[in-house]
Enzyme design. Structure first.
Site, short mmCIF file in Angstrom:
data_model
loop_
_atom_site.label_atom_id
_atom_site.label_comp_id
_atom_site.label_asym_id
_atom_site.label_seq_id
_atom_site.Cartn_x
_atom_site.Cartn_y
_atom_site.Cartn_z
N TYR A 193 2.06 -13.92 -1.94
CA TYR A 193 2.40 -13.66 -3.35
C TYR A 193 1.59 -14.48 -4.36
O TYR A 193 1.11 -13.93 -5.37
CB TYR A 193 3.91 -13.79 -3.58
CG TYR A 193 4.62 -12.52 -3.15
CD1 TYR A 193 4.84 -11.49 -4.05
CD2 TYR A 193 5.00 -12.34 -1.83
CE1 TYR A 193 5.44 -10.31 -3.65
CE2 TYR A 193 5.60 -11.16 -1.42
CZ TYR A 193 5.82 -10.15 -2.33
OH TYR A 193 6.40 -8.98 -1.93
N GLU A 228 12.74 -9.36 0.76
CA GLU A 228 11.98 -9.21 2.02
C GLU A 228 12.43 -10.21 3.07
O GLU A 228 12.46 -9.90 4.27
CB GLU A 228 10.47 -9.33 1.74
CG GLU A 228 9.95 -8.06 1.08
CD GLU A 228 8.62 -8.20 0.35
OE1 GLU A 228 7.85 -9.13 0.65
OE2 GLU A 228 8.35 -7.36 -0.54
N GLN A 278 2.07 4.43 8.18
CA GLN A 278 3.49 4.68 8.41
C GLN A 278 3.71 6.10 8.91
O GLN A 278 3.06 7.03 8.40
CB GLN A 278 4.28 4.49 7.09
CG GLN A 278 4.36 3.06 6.61
CD GLN A 278 3.05 2.50 6.09
OE1 GLN A 278 2.34 3.16 5.33
NE2 GLN A 278 2.69 1.30 6.51
N VAL A 318 4.40 18.80 7.42
CA VAL A 318 4.84 17.79 8.39
C VAL A 318 5.94 16.88 7.81
O VAL A 318 6.49 16.04 8.51
CB VAL A 318 3.61 16.98 8.90
CG1 VAL A 318 3.13 15.98 7.87
CG2 VAL A 318 3.92 16.30 10.23
N GLY A 319 6.30 17.11 6.55
CA GLY A 319 7.46 16.45 5.94
C GLY A 319 8.75 16.77 6.69
O GLY A 319 9.80 16.18 6.43
N PRO A 377 11.07 13.34 9.12
CA PRO A 377 12.30 12.56 8.91
C PRO A 377 13.53 13.44 8.81
O PRO A 377 14.63 13.05 9.20
CB PRO A 377 12.03 11.82 7.59
CG PRO A 377 11.00 12.63 6.89
CD PRO A 377 10.16 13.26 7.96
N PHE A 380 8.08 10.11 -0.40
CA PHE A 380 6.66 10.45 -0.49
C PHE A 380 5.94 10.05 0.77
O PHE A 380 6.28 9.05 1.38
CB PHE A 380 6.00 9.66 -1.63
CG PHE A 380 6.23 10.27 -2.95
CD1 PHE A 380 5.44 11.31 -3.37
CD2 PHE A 380 7.22 9.79 -3.79
CE1 PHE A 380 5.64 11.86 -4.62
CE2 PHE A 380 7.42 10.34 -5.02
CZ PHE A 380 6.62 11.38 -5.43
N PRO A 439 1.85 6.12 -1.48
CA PRO A 439 2.46 5.10 -2.30
C PRO A 439 3.64 5.62 -3.12
O PRO A 439 3.59 6.72 -3.66
CB PRO A 439 1.31 4.66 -3.21
CG PRO A 439 0.09 4.95 -2.41
CD PRO A 439 0.41 6.22 -1.67
C1 HEM Z 1 2.45 -1.48 -1.29
C2 HEM Z 1 4.04 -3.36 -5.46
C3 HEM Z 1 2.97 -7.78 -3.83
C4 HEM Z 1 0.63 -5.79 -0.10
C5 HEM Z 1 2.99 -1.64 -2.54
C6 HEM Z 1 3.46 -0.54 -3.34
C7 HEM Z 1 3.89 -1.06 -4.51
C8 HEM Z 1 3.69 -2.49 -4.47
C9 HEM Z 1 4.48 -0.28 -5.68
C10 HEM Z 1 3.48 0.94 -2.92
C11 HEM Z 1 4.69 1.11 -2.06
C12 HEM Z 1 4.67 2.31 -1.17
O1 HEM Z 1 3.59 2.68 -0.69
O2 HEM Z 1 5.73 2.88 -0.93
C13 HEM Z 1 3.91 -4.73 -5.36
C14 HEM Z 1 4.37 -5.68 -6.37
C15 HEM Z 1 4.07 -6.92 -5.91
C16 HEM Z 1 3.42 -6.76 -4.62
C17 HEM Z 1 5.05 -5.29 -7.68
C18 HEM Z 1 4.31 -8.26 -6.55
C19 HEM Z 1 5.35 -8.57 -7.28
C20 HEM Z 1 2.23 -7.63 -2.69
C21 HEM Z 1 1.63 -8.70 -1.93
C22 HEM Z 1 0.95 -8.14 -0.89
C23 HEM Z 1 1.14 -6.71 -0.99
C24 HEM Z 1 1.79 -10.18 -2.25
C25 HEM Z 1 0.14 -8.84 0.16
C26 HEM Z 1 -1.13 -9.01 0.07
C27 HEM Z 1 0.95 -4.45 -0.10
C28 HEM Z 1 0.47 -3.52 0.90
C29 HEM Z 1 1.00 -2.28 0.56
C30 HEM Z 1 1.78 -2.48 -0.64
C31 HEM Z 1 -0.44 -3.84 2.08
C32 HEM Z 1 0.75 -0.94 1.25
C33 HEM Z 1 -0.43 -0.37 0.56
C34 HEM Z 1 -1.06 0.82 1.18
O3 HEM Z 1 -0.47 1.47 2.03
O4 HEM Z 1 -2.16 1.05 0.75
N1 HEM Z 1 3.15 -2.80 -3.24
N2 HEM Z 1 3.35 -5.42 -4.33
N3 HEM Z 1 1.92 -6.43 -2.08
N4 HEM Z 1 1.73 -3.80 -1.01
FE1 HEM Z 1 2.58 -4.62 -2.61
#
Ligand code: HEM
Length: 392
Positions: free
Chosen positions: A95, A137, A202, A267-268, A271, A382, A385
């Site tokens: 974070y 988390e 996923q 493919v939805g 689930p 979805f 994202p």
């Molecule tokens: C995915 C927000 C912090 C890594 C996401 C998504 C959102 C989000 C909206 C999309 C969720 C989805 O796919 O259903 C945030 C917010 C953060 C935060 C608001 C801080 C307050 C972090 C941190 C990391 C991180 C610290 C680590 C480096 C990821 C990864 C994904 C993700 C790897 C999946 C992305 C993908 O599939 O491309 N996050 N996030 N996030 N986040 Fe965060």
């Protein structure tokens, strides 16, 4: 705690974020990956290229900023994202890194100094938002079925259609498999020969819980090419190992008595099939309408399983082929229309679950709203994202 002045600054910059949010988050990811390429092991590179992930991040920050005085109200959204984070392995120590690069991107994009009150207020706000995520988390990590990515052995690989294969797997160490909630997904961590980074994706669990295997049903993605789905289709076979994290996600079916309406696009179905199978076991009398929209018969995955379901008198299973090969195939041809959808649905109050491509879900969601179904009766997930259908 934010000071009153900082609160005012945050509230006043919400329109700025609305306008520049995606530019800020795009710049943020570019700089973050440049300096921390190891994080490319966590992120989906396609969602970066399409811009979906920067958009999702910008949108969630915008939502958080708009609700900064009452973050409780966005807890459901936080939880949904936190499930994804936990499933991928995002940790507390990530974070501060994300915070630093986000503020830097904001400064650069908006042309501000680091001691500008806007940047200071956003630094404080990010700290508060990050703490909420970290707490949520932490609980999820404590409750997860296991830690990190666990080795599974593929017990069988079954061709379901021209585009879909199912993979059945169980723990390589022979240990037990925890129950999951139908509708949940797992993350696969794939180390693909020739690829510099690991790739995490996923997939929804498509069978009922309580078996000695988990099953996923994977569509080969071609546009853009799905590196993990192609790898699974072409290179992973029975007896191979794959690594998955414990089931996650809050798109799960509630045990209500009202009729259950499942509406899938392509493919939805995965689930929803799991939900359906579970409900058939736990609430055998519950009326179910399963509307399955598929391009044509050749890509109609899990058709046999669905066919068995159709023999049950509590079930209405409606197959809609958008472009059928055989003109007599299916119950409805072409894209779903409001009139057709209305004719499939029961008169009583029901619970609706949707899963499929974004455009399909948007159109079904809008049709349901036009038919007078209230948004709190509709749940959706979805593939990609997290966004919302509500304001569109
Ligand atoms: C995915 C927000 C912090 C890594 C996401 C998504 C959102 C989000 C909206 C999309 C969720 C989805 O796919 O259903 C945030 C917010 C953060 C935060 C608001 C801080 C307050 C972090 C941190 C990391 C991180 C610290 C680590 C480096 C990821 C990864 C994904 C993700 C790897 C999946 C992305 C993908 O599939 O491309 N996050 N996030 N996030 N986040 Fe965060």
């Amino acid at each position: 705690m934010l000071t009153n002045e900082q609160m005012t600054v945050i509230t006043s910059t919400v329109p700025v974020l609305e306008e520049h949010g995606v530019k800020v988050t795009t710049r943020f990811y570019r700089q973050l990956f440049n300096d921390h390429p190891e994080l490319l092991n966590l992120f989906n590179h396609v969602n970066q290229e399409t811009g979906d992930q920067p958009k999702a991040l910008a949108y969630s920050l915008y939502q958080a900023a708009s609700n900064i005085e009452n973050l409780e109200s966005i807890l459901p959204v936080v939880k949904q994202i936190a499930h994804k984070h936990r499933s991928i392995g995002v940790k507390e120590e990530h974070y501060p890194i994300v915070g630093e690069y986000l503020l830097q991107a904001m400064q650069d994009e908006l042309g501000l100094n680091s001691d500008d009150p806007v940047i200071e207020a956003w630094g404080a706000a990010y700290g508060i938002i990050a703490d909420v995520f970290i707490q949520v988390e932490k609980e999820m990590y404590e409750q997860a079925g296991w830690d990190g990515f666990r080795e599974m052995k593929v017990s069988s690989k079954v061709r379901e259609s021209d585009e879909i294969y199912s993979f059945y797997f169980s723990p390589a160490d022979g240990g037990p498999l925890p129950l999951f909630q139908p509708g949940q997904y797992i993350s696969i961590e794939a180390s693909i020969p020739g690829e510099k980074y690991r790739h995490i994706r996923q997939y929804s669990l498509s069978d009922a819980p309580g078996k000695n295997h988990y099953r996923i049903s994977v569509k080969r993605e071609n546009n853009p090419e799905g590196i993990v789905s192609n790898y699974l289709h072409d290179q992973v076979n029975a007896e191979d190992s794959i690594y998955i994290s414990a089931p996650a996600g809050d798109f799960t079916v509630k045990e209500a008595h009202s009729p259950l309406i499942l509406i899938s696009g392509g493919v939805g179905v995965t689930p929803l099939l799991s939900m359906y199978k579970r409900v058939r076991e736990s609430q055998p009398e519950r009326p179910v309408t399963f509307v399955q929209a598929v391009r044509n018969e050749n890509v109609h995955g899990l058709a046999e399983e669905i066919h068995v379901l159709k023999e049950d008198s509590h079930i209405r299973h409606i197959v809609c082929y958008e472009e059928p090969e055989n003109i007599d195939a299916g119950d409805f041809k072409g894209r779903l229309t409001p009139e057709a959808l209305a004719s499939f649905l029961p008169q009583e109050q029901a619970e609706y679950y949707l899963c499929g491509p974004e455009l399909f879900m948007q159109s079904v969601y809008d049709m349901l709203k036009d038919l007078g179904i209230s948004s709190n009766q509709i749940s959706y997930e979805f593939f990609g994202p997290t966004m919302t259908l509500v304001e569109n």
